[in-house]
Design an enzyme around this catalytic site. Structure first.
Site, mmCIF file in Angstrom:
data_model
loop_
_atom_site.group_PDB
_atom_site.id
_atom_site.type_symbol
_atom_site.label_atom_id
_atom_site.label_comp_id
_atom_site.label_asym_id
_atom_site.label_seq_id
_atom_site.Cartn_x
_atom_site.Cartn_y
_atom_site.Cartn_z
ATOM 1 N N GLY A 114 29.943 40.314 -7.411
ATOM 2 C CA GLY A 114 28.689 39.573 -7.479
ATOM 3 C C GLY A 114 28.452 39.060 -8.884
ATOM 4 O O GLY A 114 29.387 38.779 -9.628
ATOM 5 N N SER B 15 35.119 42.978 -1.963
ATOM 6 C CA SER B 15 33.722 42.576 -1.850
ATOM 7 C C SER B 15 33.406 42.520 -0.368
ATOM 8 O O SER B 15 34.316 42.557 0.455
ATOM 9 C CB SER B 15 33.545 41.202 -2.515
ATOM 10 O OG SER B 15 32.319 41.108 -3.191
ATOM 11 N N GLY C 45 27.188 50.692 -11.105
ATOM 12 C CA GLY C 45 26.419 50.231 -9.955
ATOM 13 C C GLY C 45 25.239 51.149 -9.692
ATOM 14 O O GLY C 45 24.203 51.066 -10.348
ATOM 15 N N ARG C 46 25.440 52.061 -8.700
ATOM 16 C CA ARG C 46 24.420 53.057 -8.411
ATOM 17 C C ARG C 46 25.138 54.379 -8.142
ATOM 18 O O ARG C 46 26.229 54.383 -7.566
ATOM 19 C CB ARG C 46 23.585 52.675 -7.175
ATOM 20 C CG ARG C 46 22.496 51.660 -7.464
ATOM 21 C CD ARG C 46 21.301 52.314 -8.159
ATOM 22 N NE ARG C 46 20.247 51.362 -8.477
ATOM 23 C CZ ARG C 46 20.159 50.694 -9.624
ATOM 24 N NH1 ARG C 46 21.070 50.868 -10.556
ATOM 25 N NH2 ARG C 46 19.171 49.866 -9.829
ATOM 26 N N GLU D 86 19.966 61.076 -9.982
ATOM 27 C CA GLU D 86 19.424 60.789 -11.303
ATOM 28 C C GLU D 86 18.018 61.347 -11.430
ATOM 29 O O GLU D 86 17.241 61.277 -10.483
ATOM 30 C CB GLU D 86 19.343 59.269 -11.460
ATOM 31 C CG GLU D 86 20.116 58.751 -12.630
ATOM 32 C CD GLU D 86 20.285 57.253 -12.611
ATOM 33 O OE1 GLU D 86 21.224 56.804 -11.933
ATOM 34 O OE2 GLU D 86 19.478 56.570 -13.241
ATOM 35 N N HIS E 255 21.866 55.857 -18.072
ATOM 36 C CA HIS E 255 21.382 54.686 -17.340
ATOM 37 C C HIS E 255 20.771 53.652 -18.272
ATOM 38 O O HIS E 255 19.592 53.328 -18.165
ATOM 39 C CB HIS E 255 20.383 55.082 -16.247
ATOM 40 C CG HIS E 255 20.258 54.014 -15.184
ATOM 41 N ND1 HIS E 255 19.789 54.258 -13.918
ATOM 42 C CD2 HIS E 255 20.544 52.696 -15.201
ATOM 43 C CE1 HIS E 255 19.798 53.146 -13.202
ATOM 44 N NE2 HIS E 255 20.244 52.182 -13.965
#
Lengths: 338, 324
Positions: free
Chosen positions: A175, A196, A253-254, A283, A301
């Protein structure tokens, strides 16, 4: 910090606080904290996090007329249940790019607009990903720690670094962030390929239909995708096995995209060569087993967070709020397809 | 060693360079070595007694190959240094004696450029500081870990647009940085803006990346005036030689906030960086290892062997230093 806004009783808040519209904040994200004074100046900020009341009582007492909410992404969940408690809500303003914490379908059904911060963070996140990649390969943080301890000259056991050029970099999610990261690592002579949701016809890189395929052909796997039902725990034992003993994982990313328990085990057992992560599954809890691993770079982060991008994000957030309350078009509205 | 050992050419190793330690066995299968560090004799005596007929030497980049050392190597005709830098070798004396010098040339330039960019991102985005913060159990905490600064759009000034400087520029352009430079000679085919003094360069930039060799002209080139011209948002990356910067002044400027940070692979008195640097979160310290990658060490081993083979078979050297 500014003056406390006194809690208002139902229906009378406009009289008590002038023309400032209500803005609900359940938990303060970093953007809110950095620009709190600016938000307080323009809005009657309903700080749910400062109330001793349980959330549902607070919302019942104070937020029945709130038309807009500013929310952070890590802990807040904009669920259908929450939306039920906010009958006047018409706008959800995310303080970042990701919206995996927002029930977009329910918002759409209710006619609630959702905005994010567009593309303002993608360049700095890509830069950070490259910085983490160079750090792990060339052992920058590790060597810095050695020097600060007075351990220079390094003992023979200190591992020599690995060359960046020629490494095969596999990007998960091509992205906004992935595309910028690809361009940057190519300048170092890395070979880029990707996985992707869909193949990007204009992308000049090799496409692999699964993350496992991509991992098996990569020296470094970088997570740049968003968190969705499809990407949760997509980085699992099978992918790490395919990445291999010399492989490196980088997550910008996450956290929940990676099966963190498995990753920790693989790092402790040296089944992959190293990792760098800016995000974590729970987190801000970071698995303490990682603290003693010199081949792992941990980040609080901050991958997206530069002063410049934060200010750009603030302008978009404020721009969306201003537009909303002036009945003008939103700057960065999302559809349910995003 | 095999019985044919006496036939192998003899080479004295000065340093020793890291590549020699890493590839000792492989080197020893091809050549015979004098290893001064294994002897209790001081170096001058060792050379005088053992190296009278030695024709070739391998030397590390931090070994001072002075006229005095060369005087104890009367038969020397070749020096192969494991470094790209030449400031540690008395080149005038080598020329006078007819001693050929081979070096690493541009071989390391990509690795050095990679580290320069890595150090710059680290300083701006606080990568190492963040790693310390998390591993010390400080996250999350009040105060929050600070925001970093954007790399894109930075005006980068390259000091010395040689092979390394060129590689640094190429990489930083991909991040959206503006590139200008100060070099001994203006490069006519390069589209980057050149400035005729380092002060002008610093005044027009907010990042300086030092990529030049160490000479009399570049000693303490980056002094207090240059750092003030760079400004309090300025970042310096040094992957050249420590003495290009006046390190005492650098420390003073950092402590006073007159520049924003520094990424340093080299120092005036290695391996002892100025101790004040150890307390600073806005510096990244690297132990002069910009060339130390597995791949480069393998390539360097091949290059050194190739130069030695060429020498002992009367062929042209692979990487002789250019005439200056």
């Amino acid at each position: 910090m500014g003056q406390e806004i006194n809690p208002q009783t139902n229906g009378f808040h406009h009289h008590l606080n002038g023309d400032r519209p209500d803005l609900l904040v359940l938990r303060p994200g970093l953007l809110f904290k950095v620009f709190e004074q600016e938000f307080l100046a323009k809005f009657n900020v309903l700080k749910a996090f400062e109330s001793p009341l349980p959330l549902d009582k607070y919302l019942r007492d104070h937020a029945q007329s709130a038309r807009a909410i500013l929310c952070e992404a890590i802990v807040t969940r904009i669920t259908a249940d929450l939306l039920l408690q906010l009958p006047a809500l018409q706008l959800v303003v995310a303080d970042g790019t990701g919206v995996n914490h927002i029930d977009l379908a329910e918002c759409h059904r209710r006619g609630i607009s959702v905005t994010n911060t567009g593309d303002v963070f993608s360049e700095d996140t890509a830069d950070y990903g490259v910085g983490l990649l160079i750090d792990v390969l060339r052992r920058i943080s590790r060597a810095d720690a050695f020097v600060r301890r007075g351990s220079w000259p390094l003992t023979p056991e200190f591992p020599v670094g690995r060359k960046v050029g020629g490494k095969r970099v596999g990007i998960v999610g091509l992205g906004n962030i992935g595309t910028k990261l690809a361009k940057r690592v190519e300048a170092f002579g890395c070979k880029v390929s990707y996985n992707s949701r869909t193949k990007k016809q204009s992308a000049p890189y090799d496409f692999y239909p699964t993350v496992v395929d991509l991992a098996s052909q990569s020296d470094i796997l970088i997570i740049c995708c968003s968190l969705t039902d499809k990407t949760r725990h997509i980085i699992n034992a099978e992918v790490l096995n395919a990445l291999g003993k010399n492989g490196i994982l980088i997550n910008i990313g996450r956290g929940p995209i990676v099966d963190e328990e498995t990753l920790v085990k693989y790092l402790v057992d040296a089944k992959i060569a190293g990792a760098a992560m800016d995000v974590y599954e729970n987190e801000p809890r970071v698995p303490s087993e990682l603290f003693g691993l010199d081949n792992v770079v941990l980040s609080p982060h901050r991958g997206a967070f530069t002063e410049e991008a934060f200010f750009d994000a603030f302008k978009i957030v404020m721009g969306n709020l201003d537009a909303f309350f002036a009945n003008k078009s939103l700057l960065t509205p999302l559809t349910t397809n995003e | 060693m095999g019985s044919g050992d006496e036939q192998l050419p003899e080479i004295v190793v000065l340093g020793p360079p890291v590549v020699f330690a890493l590839y000792d066995q492989q080197f020893s299968s091809r050549f015979r070595f004098l290893r001064p560090w294994e002897s209790e004799e001081p170096l001058p005596q060792f050379l005088a007694s053992r190296a009278r007929s030695t024709q070739a030497a391998i030397c590390s980049g931090d070994f001072s190959l002075s006229a005095a050392v060369l005087a104890n190597l009367p038969s020397l005709r070749l020096v192969v240094t494991s470094s790209a830098g030449l400031n540690h070798i008395d080149l005038t004396e080598c020329r006078r004696r007819g001693i050929a010098v081979a070096y690493a040339g541009n071989f390391f330039s990509p690795d050095v450029a990679d580290l320069a960019v890595g150090l710059l991102i680290d300083v701006l985005r606080k990568v190492s500081a963040g790693n310390r913060f998390v591993k010390n159990g400080l996250w999350p905490n009040k105060p929050d870990f600070p925001l970093g600064f954007k790399l894109g759009g930075k005006r980068v000034g390259i000091v010395g647009l040689g092979s390394i400087g060129f590689e640094v520029a190429k990489r930083l352009k991909a991040f959206g940085c503006g590139i200008s430079y100060y070099s001994r000679k203006k490069k006519p085919f390069v589209s980057y803006t050149s400035y005729s003094t380092i002060h002008e360069l610093a005044s027009n930039c907010n990042v300086l990346v030092l990529c030049c060799s160490l000479t009399e002209q570049t000693h303490h080139l980056v002094n207090r005036e240059v750092m003030l011209a760079l400004g309090k948002d300025g970042v310096i990356v040094n992957i050249a030689r420590g003495a290009v910067i006046d390190e005492k002044e650098l420390v003073a400027c950092l402590l006073r906030g007159e520049i924003a940070g520094a990424g340093l692979d080299v120092f005036e008195h290695e391996p002892r960086p100025s101790p004040e640097l150890y307390q600073l979160n806005n510096v990244v310290l690297s132990p002069h290892n910009a060339v130390l990658t597995e791949e480069s060490m393998e390539g360097l081993y091949q290059l050194i062997c190739g130069n030695l083979d060429a020498f002992f078979t009367g062929k042209p050297l692979l990487s002789q230093i250019p005439d200056e």
